[in-house]
Structure formats: C-alpha cells, structure tokens
Design a protein around this motif. Structure first.
Motif: not given
Length: 406
Positions: A39, A66, A69, A92, A95, A183
C-alpha cells in the motif's frame, strides 16, 4: 468457534505476524495462506515471501495495491474532505477495508474458511478488519490471536519465536520505542515514548517530513489539476492516482508539511496519542477545498461540511462497507460533478496554502463582487428588502423582549 481448516493471514513479514503464522499452524493444525499488501509503506516485500516460505507456507500472495488504494479508497474519502475529530486525515482507517476485501477474496479463491489479522484487542484496527470482513462475507470466520492466545508479553513472544526457530531481528530483542503503521497516505506512530501526551514527541519519530524549521527558506509552488473532485495532474502533467500522491508526499515532506500530534477518541472507548505524517494528503486536502471554493454552490458546500464529521466517523470506526457510508458517498460524489479546474498551492515551512484557483466551471463572478463599477450586474438596492425580510423575526423577538422586560 470450530477449528479452521485453512486461514488467510494478513502478513507483514514482521515478528508479530510471523509468530501469529506459526501459532495458527500449531494451535489449529491448519494450512495458512499469507497475504501481503503493498500500500506504499515503503518497505521491501520480498523478505516477507522468503520468511513465509521458511515457515512452510505454500500459497503466498504479495500484491501491489497502491493504485486501487488511492483511486477507490483515498480519493473518494478526499471528495468528502474527511477529517476525524477535526484533524486526522484517516490514513490508517482507510487502508483497512481494502486489506479486508482482499483477505475475503483470497479466502474464496483458495477455499479457506477463515481469515486472521494481527491487530491487538485494545485498538481500532480489529474492529475495522472484522466489520469489513463480515460485511463482505457473513459466513467468514475471523481469528484475532491477540484476543485469545496467552502470549501476553514481549518476553513470551520472543520465547515462542525462539522455540519455533522464527528469526528475531536484533533490535526486536527488547521494547520497541514506538509502533509504526505506514502506507502511501501516511505514517502513524504510537506507544512507548509517545504514551505521555504532555511530553513533546522526539524528532526521530518523524519519518516522512523534515522539521518545518529545517525546511527550505524558499517557497515552492505546485499546480494540481482536478476533474470531478479527483486530482488528475501535477503542474499540467497527467498522472495516475498513486503517482500523484507519491509526488505530493515528496513535495510536502520536503517542506515539513502534514505533521500532527493528536490525542483521539478510539472507537473502543479509550483515548490514545498518535503522531501522524500526511504530507501529500495535507496538500491534497488544501487543494481540493481550493477548487471547491469556486466550483461548488454555497448550499452544497455547507451541507457537505455538515455531513463530513459523520462520514469521517464512519470511516474511522470501520463502517466503510455500510449502507450509510455508501449513501453519504453517493451524495458527496454527486456534488463533485463540476469540481474541475486547477489550484496553485504554496508550500513553505510546514504550511500548504492555496494562492490561486481557476476553472471553466467557476461560479466566481468578478462582475458581481468588484468594488469598481459593475455595469449593472448587481443592484445594491435589492439588499434592503433582503435584509428587512431576514430581520423580521429578530424585530419581533426584540419587541416581545421589550414588552416583557418589566
């Protein structure tokens, strides 16, 4: 819960999840499939594959997520200008639904009947992982070792690792100074040296941003292009979602932008102190609000601002796959139909500031707001009736107050 036959584990390759992997194998005698997501945490993932192989895992999934995301999770959230408790950009939180989605999909593809994660029983992540998993597959079993095993201390964890020939890095033989999650959107640090909220965080905690005092003495400007509420270009060059966020992270980090020291209210009830770095996200939020300021109607903008805290709370608490979040998302996305154009941002000493914005969809009319001759674009005498109508109820209230004063 009956013992699982096959478990898909969210696996980082670190000590804790390696111990969990071995614990699942020994506790349940089951097959374990590992899933490691890229990520944008900035770590080499091949060692995770090697360690999983060493621990006897035959089905290993390592995936670069990625683009998905940023495109399907970060960008929709940023259309809402989401901030939890007015400050946290939810790095956080956002994700976890993607990781859970892939855990459930891999379980279905491999014939696994359970998924497992390494979140502790005190934090928010256990809630996020499990709510998402159950929303996507109500029949899935979820195993949370931290809530059920007897490895309740760092010493016991290390003893288990040594007994089962799990490699332990030298710097792990003792208490880690703090815990880090990372991430492409942010880094999050908490625990240990950060547990006293009265004490300033040491500078070594920060990983993606220079100290604002040490940032360049010359400001830097960046132009971010938007289409329908999403960033699509930097300085006129079209880029993919993940590439845009990566570039903004570099620029923001260089100028010390995006640091946050926050004491937040966890969903499980306690307060916790975290140090967050969201350089690219901070720049992106500023730019998005900048383009909205000229393309979004006042009523729509103000309603969005009213909905935002509820939206942010849903994301923070783990309800990404809930009908209420999807309802809010539909309204937010509808508002973004004309949110297209370009914003110029000034980056300097820890601050991202909008200094210019323009759009073919702009609602800004210089003819109406000018202090010079507006050539009849606006009749100032109209304001008198507007004011009298809005003042009527205030006059009636004041008159009553005078009558009853004595």
């Amino acid at each position: 819960m009956t013992a699982p036959k096959k478990v898909v584990l969210a696996y980082s390759g670190g000590l804790d999840t390696s111990i969990i992997l071995k614990w699942l194998q020994t506790e349940y005698g089951c097959e374990v499939v590992t899933f490691t997501a890229d990520l944008g945490q900035g770590e080499e993932l091949e060692p995770a594959r090697q360690k999983a192989e060493m621990l006897g895992v035959s089905e290993i999934f390592i995936e670069d997520l990625r683009e998905e995301f940023v495109r399907d999770f970060v960008f929709p959230m940023f259309r809402a200008n989401a901030l939890y408790e007015g400050q946290y950009l939810l790095g956080t939180s956002i994700a976890r639904p993607l990781i859970s989605k892939r855990l459930v999909e891999i379980a279905e593809a491999t014939g696994a009947d359970a998924v497992a994660h390494g979140a502790t029983g005190k934090g928010n992540d256990q809630v996020r992982f499990e709510l998402a998993a159950y929303a996507l597959n109500p029949e899935i079993k979820v195993i949370a070792p931290w809530r059920i095993w007897d490895l309740t201390s760092r010493t016991k964890l290390l003893e288990f690792a040594e007994q089962n020939q799990i490699p332990v890095a030298k710097d792990k033989r003792g208490e880690a100074p703090f815990s880090v999650d990372a991430n492409l959107l942010h880094t999050s640090s908490e625990g240990k040296v950060l547990e006293d909220p009265a004490v300033e965080a040491p500078d070594y905690v920060y990983q993606r941003t220079v100290h604002p005092e040490d940032a360049p003495d010359t400001p830097e400007y960046v132009e971010i292009g938007f289409e329908r509420g999403d960033a699509v270009s930097i300085d006129g060059k079209a880029l993919s979602p993940a590439t845009i966020l990566t570039k903004l992270n570099e620029l923001g980090g260089k100028h010390g932008i995006g640091r946050l020291d926050l004491v937040e209210g966890r969903f499980v009830g306690m307060k916790s102190r975290g140090i967050y770095e969201t350089p690219g996200g901070t720049v992106l939020l500023e730019a998005h609000r900048g383009i909205e300021s000229i393309t979004l109607d006042r009523g729509a903008m103000h309603l969005k601002d009213e909905l935002m805290p509820r939206y942010a709370e849903l994301v923070y608490n783990g309800f990404w796959y809930s009908p209420e979040r999807e309802m809010l998302q539909a309204a937010i996305d509808h508002s973004q139909a004309m949110v297209s154009g370009t914003v110029r941002i000034k980056l300097y000493k820890g601050r991202a500031q909008t200094v210019g914005r323009w759009s073919d969809q702009s609602l800004y009319s210089e003819a109406h707001v000018t202090f010079e001759d507006d050539a009849g674009a606006y009749d100032q005498q109209d304001a008198a009736g507007f004011i009298q109508l809005n003042a009527l109820r205030l006059k009636l209230l004041a008159a009553r107050a005078r009558r009853t004063k004595g």
